[in-house]
Design an enzyme around this catalytic site. Structure first.
Site, short mmCIF file in Angstrom:
data_model
loop_
_atom_site.label_atom_id
_atom_site.label_comp_id
_atom_site.label_asym_id
_atom_site.label_seq_id
_atom_site.Cartn_x
_atom_site.Cartn_y
_atom_site.Cartn_z
N SER A 81 0.85 -1.20 0.00
CA SER A 81 0.00 0.00 0.00
C SER A 81 0.88 1.23 0.00
O SER A 81 1.60 1.50 0.98
CB SER A 81 -0.90 0.02 1.23
OG SER A 81 -1.38 1.34 1.43
N HIS A 96 -1.09 -1.32 -4.34
CA HIS A 96 -2.37 -1.00 -3.71
C HIS A 96 -2.44 0.50 -3.46
O HIS A 96 -1.56 1.08 -2.82
CB HIS A 96 -2.46 -1.77 -2.39
CG HIS A 96 -3.78 -1.66 -1.68
ND1 HIS A 96 -4.87 -2.44 -2.01
CD2 HIS A 96 -4.18 -0.86 -0.67
CE1 HIS A 96 -5.89 -2.13 -1.21
NE2 HIS A 96 -5.50 -1.16 -0.39
N ASP A 106 -4.68 3.55 -1.91
CA ASP A 106 -5.75 3.84 -0.96
C ASP A 106 -6.29 5.24 -1.18
O ASP A 106 -5.63 6.24 -0.90
CB ASP A 106 -5.21 3.72 0.47
CG ASP A 106 -5.04 2.27 0.88
OD1 ASP A 106 -6.01 1.49 0.71
OD2 ASP A 106 -3.95 1.91 1.36
N MET A 130 -8.95 8.04 -0.23
CA MET A 130 -9.79 8.44 0.91
C MET A 130 -10.28 9.86 0.71
O MET A 130 -9.54 10.72 0.22
CB MET A 130 -8.99 8.37 2.21
CG MET A 130 -8.34 7.02 2.46
SD MET A 130 -7.57 6.94 4.08
CE MET A 130 -6.71 5.37 3.96
N HIS A 154 -8.31 0.96 -4.09
CA HIS A 154 -9.25 0.75 -2.99
C HIS A 154 -9.93 2.09 -2.69
O HIS A 154 -9.31 3.01 -2.17
CB HIS A 154 -8.44 0.23 -1.77
CG HIS A 154 -9.24 0.05 -0.53
ND1 HIS A 154 -8.63 -0.14 0.70
CD2 HIS A 154 -10.58 0.02 -0.29
CE1 HIS A 154 -9.57 -0.28 1.63
NE2 HIS A 154 -10.76 -0.17 1.06
N MET A 169 -12.14 4.34 -0.73
CA MET A 169 -12.79 4.61 0.56
C MET A 169 -13.44 5.99 0.45
O MET A 169 -13.03 6.95 1.11
CB MET A 169 -11.75 4.56 1.68
CG MET A 169 -11.30 3.13 1.99
SD MET A 169 -9.73 3.08 2.87
CE MET A 169 -8.61 3.16 1.48
N MET A 186 -11.49 -6.07 5.25
CA MET A 186 -10.76 -5.05 6.01
C MET A 186 -10.47 -5.61 7.40
O MET A 186 -11.38 -5.92 8.16
CB MET A 186 -11.59 -3.77 6.15
CG MET A 186 -11.73 -2.94 4.88
SD MET A 186 -10.19 -2.54 4.05
CE MET A 186 -9.30 -1.63 5.32
N ASP A 211 -6.65 -6.55 4.14
CA ASP A 211 -6.03 -5.22 4.20
C ASP A 211 -6.07 -4.67 5.63
O ASP A 211 -7.15 -4.45 6.18
CB ASP A 211 -6.82 -4.29 3.26
CG ASP A 211 -6.22 -2.90 3.12
OD1 ASP A 211 -5.17 -2.63 3.73
OD2 ASP A 211 -6.82 -2.09 2.39
C1 DX5 Z 1 -6.39 1.39 5.58
C2 DX5 Z 1 -5.86 1.14 4.19
C3 DX5 Z 1 -4.74 0.15 4.16
C4 DX5 Z 1 -3.51 0.61 4.88
C5 DX5 Z 1 -2.72 -0.60 5.29
O1 DX5 Z 1 -7.50 2.21 5.51
O2 DX5 Z 1 -6.91 0.61 3.38
O3 DX5 Z 1 -4.45 -0.25 2.83
O4 DX5 Z 1 -2.70 1.44 4.10
O5 DX5 Z 1 -1.64 -0.17 6.07
P1 DX5 Z 1 -0.95 -1.09 7.15
O6 DX5 Z 1 -0.40 -2.28 6.41
O7 DX5 Z 1 0.11 -0.22 7.71
O8 DX5 Z 1 -2.01 -1.49 8.13
ZN ZN Z 2 -6.45 -0.37 1.35
#
Ligand code: DX5
Ligand code: ZN
Length: 222
Positions: free
Chosen positions: A9, A34, A36, A38, A70, A72, A141, A179
């Protein structure tokens, strides 16, 4: 047995060194990148969007890696085409953000992208039951989404096991991704429960050597 892929990620990467660091994880053997996304509404944090997907895409193509996005974000339908255009290979939406989940999944597929669906730790697997046959990826998750570096929620392992049984029961070849809080120390447990794609942020991009971190995961899984 399906091969297991590591999905670093980039949330935990050094954004001033993003290209170099993505290249390093892929050269060390990770098969996914990956991303993320948000929005500060669905989750209490704001991160990145299609511009970053487009920036990492050519590096991923060089390594035949999967660009795994991903989302969010609230009302993800508004942005599916933008992420498809930017180069997403997989687009994963949250059940909590999609009142018309079937329509959203079809829209992703019509854009030529592989659809994924995920759910928060407190959302039951029954919310996936009807959509599962339409998916290329289902994501558990194992932390509450919003931030990297959180601890793995231990009850996730049983949820992974139950999702694996649901996928096998319908003969689905979809990837089962996990994840949040994945480290070399719990990777084998998560894979034994049925996961095929492991997301890891802080455990990959933290510490002195990114490629050593990737190797530590591969060693933990062998
Ligand atoms: C959380 C994200 C993850 C996060 C994982 O909301 O979707 O992808 O970056 O990070 P670690 O591996 O540090 O938990
Ligand atoms: Zn993620």
């Amino acid at each position: 047995m399906k091969p297991v892929h590591l999905a670093p990620s980039i949330l935990s990467a050094d954004f001033a060194q993003l290209g170099v660091q993505v290249e390093e994880v892929l050269a060390a053997g990770a098969g996914y990148v990956h991303v993320d996304v948000m929005d500060g509404h669905f989750v209490p944090n704001i991160t990145i969007g299609p511009l970053i997907v487009a920036a990492v895409k050519p590096i991923a193509v060089r390594f035949s890696a999967v660009v795994d996005v991903h989302l969010m974000i609230d009302k993800p339908d508004r942005f599916l085409a933008d992420f498809a255009r930017a180069g997403a290979d997989v687009l994963t939406v949250h059940v909590e953000t999609c009142p018309h989940l079937h329509r959203t999944v079809q829209a992703i597929r019509e854009l030529g992208v592989r659809p994924g669906v995920t759910l928060n730790p407190a959302t039951p697997l029954s919310t996936l039951e009807e959509i599962l046959p339409s998916l290329d990826l289902a994501l558990i998750m194992s932390v509450n989404p919003g931030f990297g570096g959180q601890s793995y929620i231990p009850t996730s392992t049983d949820k992974i096991r139950r999702l694996r049984a649901m996928l096998d029961a319908i003969g689905s070849a979809a990837e089962l991704e996990v994840d949040g809080g994945i480290k070399p120390g719990n990777a084998a447990e998560v894979v034994a429960a049925g996961a095929t794609v492991l997301v890891a942020g802080s455990a990959i991009f933290g510490g002195p050597s990114i490629s050593d971190n990737v190797v530590a995961f591969h060693n933990a899984l062998n």
